[in-house]
Design an enzyme around this catalytic site. Structure first.
Site, PDB file in Angstrom:
ATOM      1  N   ASP A 100       0.870  -1.172   0.000  1.00 28.56           N
ATOM      2  CA  ASP A 100       0.000   0.000   0.000  1.00 28.56           C
ATOM      3  C   ASP A 100       0.915   1.233   0.000  1.00 28.56           C
ATOM      4  O   ASP A 100       2.142   1.131   0.155  1.00 28.56           O
ATOM      5  CB  ASP A 100      -0.959  -0.002   1.201  1.00 28.56           C
ATOM      6  CG  ASP A 100      -2.174   0.889   0.937  1.00 28.56           C
ATOM      7  OD1 ASP A 100      -2.110   1.760   0.042  1.00 28.56           O
ATOM      8  OD2 ASP A 100      -3.203   0.729   1.624  1.00 28.56           O
TER       9      ASP A 100
HETATM   10  C1  NOJ Z   1      -4.000   3.962   0.128  1.00 25.33           C
HETATM   11  C2  NOJ Z   1      -5.171   3.038   0.238  1.00 25.33           C
HETATM   12  O1  NOJ Z   1      -5.123   2.335   1.467  1.00 25.33           O
HETATM   13  C3  NOJ Z   1      -5.258   2.034  -0.905  1.00 25.33           C
HETATM   14  O2  NOJ Z   1      -6.450   1.332  -0.784  1.00 25.33           O
HETATM   15  C4  NOJ Z   1      -5.143   2.731  -2.215  1.00 25.33           C
HETATM   16  O3  NOJ Z   1      -5.312   1.818  -3.264  1.00 25.33           O
HETATM   17  C5  NOJ Z   1      -3.802   3.407  -2.282  1.00 25.33           C
HETATM   18  N1  NOJ Z   1      -3.715   4.403  -1.227  1.00 25.33           N
HETATM   19  C6  NOJ Z   1      -3.524   4.071  -3.632  1.00 25.33           C
HETATM   20  O4  NOJ Z   1      -4.289   5.179  -3.785  1.00 25.33           O
END
Ligand code: NOJ
Length: 738
Positions: A276
């Protein structure tokens, strides 16, 4: 006979050879490339950067071979240009994987995932995901960070909006549907790689506070949190994202046990694992990694292939390979996983998109029709005293902050859907009932406080029916938007109460990102229709439901609480040693009553033991009756299939769709088992007065679980089985597994 056998054998052999060739074609291409790549080029593939991130010279970084994937660029002209640089100006011409959070639609916005789950309609959800893929891939996006498969049992957690709720079985069916929808049943230029996330346990954040630690023991992990991911892997999900949380002290991005051992080892996942956003770097905050190099090493060792925005791999792996701390073979394994996706998506053959065509597919009429249908199927009727469906010819007062909130009805995680395309309930009502609709907002946004509603009340007195559109602004749910209070925010409950006091029929239509605690509001309305933020076509969908042109069929994908203090409360809990048996509530306790614990059971003195609405609940404008629930045998072996028969009758006066649900309880196990678990559901549409005998085949193997010895099996013994319209209804039939 022999001929047929021979024919079958030959066909099988030809098929096996051709499939084999196909797979090895991908691997051959990947290995060919890998053998030509320098160490720096390999590490470059493992780096994902975002526009607007720290890399000032975006194009330069791509040209220098430092980027395998980009995210957050949606301009098709720019995407083509970045691809051109990757393909024409780097030594090996490896195209980029272009990623985006396409969570519930791209331009055409569908209900939030929790709403899609409320449809209990995987076929429709697949269609919806397909539409999202068609729109997004037309603009050059070939990778979406969806579906989110985090089981959420605590509505305080803002991201409950983004998942399918509390049940692993429903979540797994939704997961498969979205993977098939995004990626397509057959691969072509509209295939968008799905990314199942967040691996794993993120939804169990302590106290519902986002990013918090989780404490999920192994059996619970395997029986509840992992099954949706396994189902998605089996459906062919191409990629997976590690989560932010630490479980029992181990951050997911460095969790070898779940990524390497379970995902790769046990499930044989050969797709791409991405972190993430900066979750690699956050392992330093967790106190699990000393510094960025240490975090990069731990992530690589856990089985991560691509780093989103920590610059840990790009910054440190080369040095670590040179010093012998990390083996180049580890890097090769990661790069193989990345290249495999690029080859499978056909990016080498077709890296560019047709910019002129891109715009034409956005908001296509059939996309809007799917948006409307999914919004209709996802709305849940929670109360109705007969006010709904609305009669013709009424003078309607429309009020409330969500009546005309084109931005907010789209819901959380909408980056590309434009509010100018939203059709609000107000707009749809004005079109449907020209000259009959008065609009007095009362509150212009959900958080607004007001103590005088005289204007709305006066208008209500002049109307025949009041439609109050209430709920939450979209920004109040989603990532980092947890809440400690789940009542309707601002002065919305007061508005409803004032309207109720006029004596006019009041319909509350809620649009929210989570199950709010609406007990007091239920008392102040004649009917309540609950939509999780319904998306672009929410207005016409809700109006069709209010007028009866569509009949509500959505069911709660999560338990609705009476008060936030009950959280977490979910239907598939284990039985305690002292199950609730209806004791005194606080109001009934005598003054200076003596302390006792004898005979007491598990409940709250102030709120008892039950939620407001159980999982799987939802009303219709017609009524359904279940009867004749029977099994084809009483005893089964582990390899058998249970034949379930029941009759469902539409006992009302209009056509309707019921979501019939099959629940099972394993009475005694090597570990305590949930009081009920959903094992099957299906939507059944019946004409008024029609009744149908339904047969369900339930494999005994679906009763398997991870028990005391850590293995997954069906344990022999007695079971109960329910067929009902929600998780709290019906009478069980019994059977035994030898
Ligand atoms: C953080 C989020 O937790 C995740 O779900 C998302 O896909 C990413 N950022 C990218 O934007």
């Amino acid at each position: 006979m022999r001929l047929t056998k021979q024919f079958l054998f030959l066909t099988f052999a030809v098929l096996a050879i051709s499939c084999g060739r196909k797979v090895s074609d991908v691997d051959k291409k990947v290995n060919d490339l890998l053998s030509q790549m320098t160490l720096q080029e390999k590490i470059g593939q493992m780096n994902q950067i975002s526009v607007g991130g720290d890399v000032s010279n975006f194009a330069g970084a791509i040209r220098d071979g430092q980027v395998g994937s980009i995210l957050n660029e949606v301009d098709p002209v720019k995407i083509n240009e970045y691809q051109r640089i990757a393909v024409e100006e780097t030594r090996l011409g490896i195209p980029l994987l272009v990623a985006r959070d396409v969570i519930h639609g791209f331009h055409t916005v569908f209900p939030i995932p929790l709403g899609l789950a409320a449809t209990f309609d995987p076929q429709l959800v697949e269609e919806v995901a397909r539409v999202a893929a068609i729109e997004a891939t037309a603009q050059g996006i070939r990778w979406t960070f969806s579906p989110m498969l985090d089981i959420a049992r605590d509505p305080r957690w803002g991201r409950i909006a983004e998942g399918s709720g509390e049940d692993p079985y429903l979540d797994a069916r939704m997961a498969e549907a979205m993977v098939y929808g995004y990626q397509g049943r057959t691969s072509d230029s509209t295939s968008m790689a799905a990314c199942i996330k967040h691996f794993v346990g993120y939804g169990a954040a302590e106290g519902g506070r986002d990013y918090n630690s989780t404490l999920i023991p192994e059996n619970l992990l395997r029986n509840v949190y992992l099954p949706p991911f396994e189902a998605a892997v089996n459906a062919g999900a191409m990629t997976l994202m590690t989560s932010f949380n630490d479980n029992d002290g181990v951050p997911s991005t460095g969790n070898k046990h779940v990524v390497k051992e379970i995902l790769r080892g046990e499930w044989g996942f050969d797709g791409l694992v991405v972190t993430d956003w900066n979750s690699m770097g956050e392992m330093i905050n967790h106190g699990f990694a000393e510094d960025r190099p240490d975090a990069a090493k731990k992530a690589l060792e856990a089985g991560v292939d691509m780093d989103m925005m920590t610059y840990g791999f790009i910054g440190h792996l080369e040095e670590m390979v040179r010093s012998g701390e990390v083996k180049e073979s580890q890097i090769d394994a990661a790069v193989r996983n990345i290249l495999r996706i690029k080859v499978k998506l056909g990016l080498f053959e077709h890296p560019y998109i047709n910019v002129e065509a891109a715009e034409k597919v956005q908001y296509a009429p059939e996309h809007l029709a799917a948006a409307q249908k999914s919004a209709e199927e996802s709305a849940i009727l929670l109360k109705n005293d007969g006010t709904l469906p609305l009669k013709e010819g009424l003078r309607i007062l429309v009020t409330g902050p969500m009546a005309d909130a084109p931005h907010d009805q789209l819901g959380t995680w909408v980056f590309d859907g434009e509010k100018s395309h939203t059709v609000t309930p107000l707009k749809a009502l004005q079109e449907r009932f020209p000259g009959k609709v008065t609009y007095v907002p009362g509150l212009t946004y959900s958080r607004q406080e007001r103590d005088n509603f005289s204007d709305v009340v006066a208008a209500a007195r002049r109307a025949d029916v009041v439609l109050a559109f209430l709920g939450e602004e979209s920004i109040l749910s989603g990532e980092a938007h947890s809440l400690a209070d789940l009542n309707l925010i601002g002065s919305q409950s007061e508005l409803l109460k004032a309207l109720r006091a006029t004596g006019k029929p009041v319909v509350a239509s809620i649009m929210a990102g989570r199950p709010l605690t609406i007990e007091r509001d239920l008392e102040n309305c004649s009917a309540m229709l609950y939509s999780f933020h319904p998306g672009t076509m929410g207005g016409p969908a809700i109006v069709n439901l209010l007028t009866g042109e569509a009949n509500p069929s959505g069911k709660t994908p999560v338990t609705f609480l009476r008060t936030v203090g009950q959280a977490p409360m979910y239907y598939n809990h284990n039985m305690t040693g002292r199950p609730y048996s209806g004791e005194l509530l606080m109001k009934d306790i005598a003054l200076e009553a003596g302390q006792t614990s004898l005979g007491n059971t598990s409940y709250y003195l102030d709120y008892g033991a039950y939620p407001l609405f159980p999982f799987g609940f939802g009303l219709s404008y017609t009524s359904f009756e279940y009867s004749g629930i029977s099994l084809d045998r009483q005893e089964y072996r582990a390899e058998d299939t249970i034949g379930i028969t029941f009759t469902l009758a539409n006992t009302g006066s209009r056509e309707g769709t019921e979501v019939a649900q099959v629940y099972v309880r394993d009475l005694v196990g090597s570990i305590a088992r949930p009081v009920k678990e959903l094992k099957h559901f299906e939507r059944i549409t019946l004409a008024a007065g029609e009744s149908r005998t339904v047969k369900v085949e339930l494999p005994v193997s679906s009763l398997a679980f991870f028990g005391l010895d850590g293995s997954r099996k069906v344990e022999p013994g007695k079971f109960q089985l329910w067929v009902a319209g929600d998780s709290a209804s019906g009478e069980p039939v019994e059977f035994e597994v030898e």
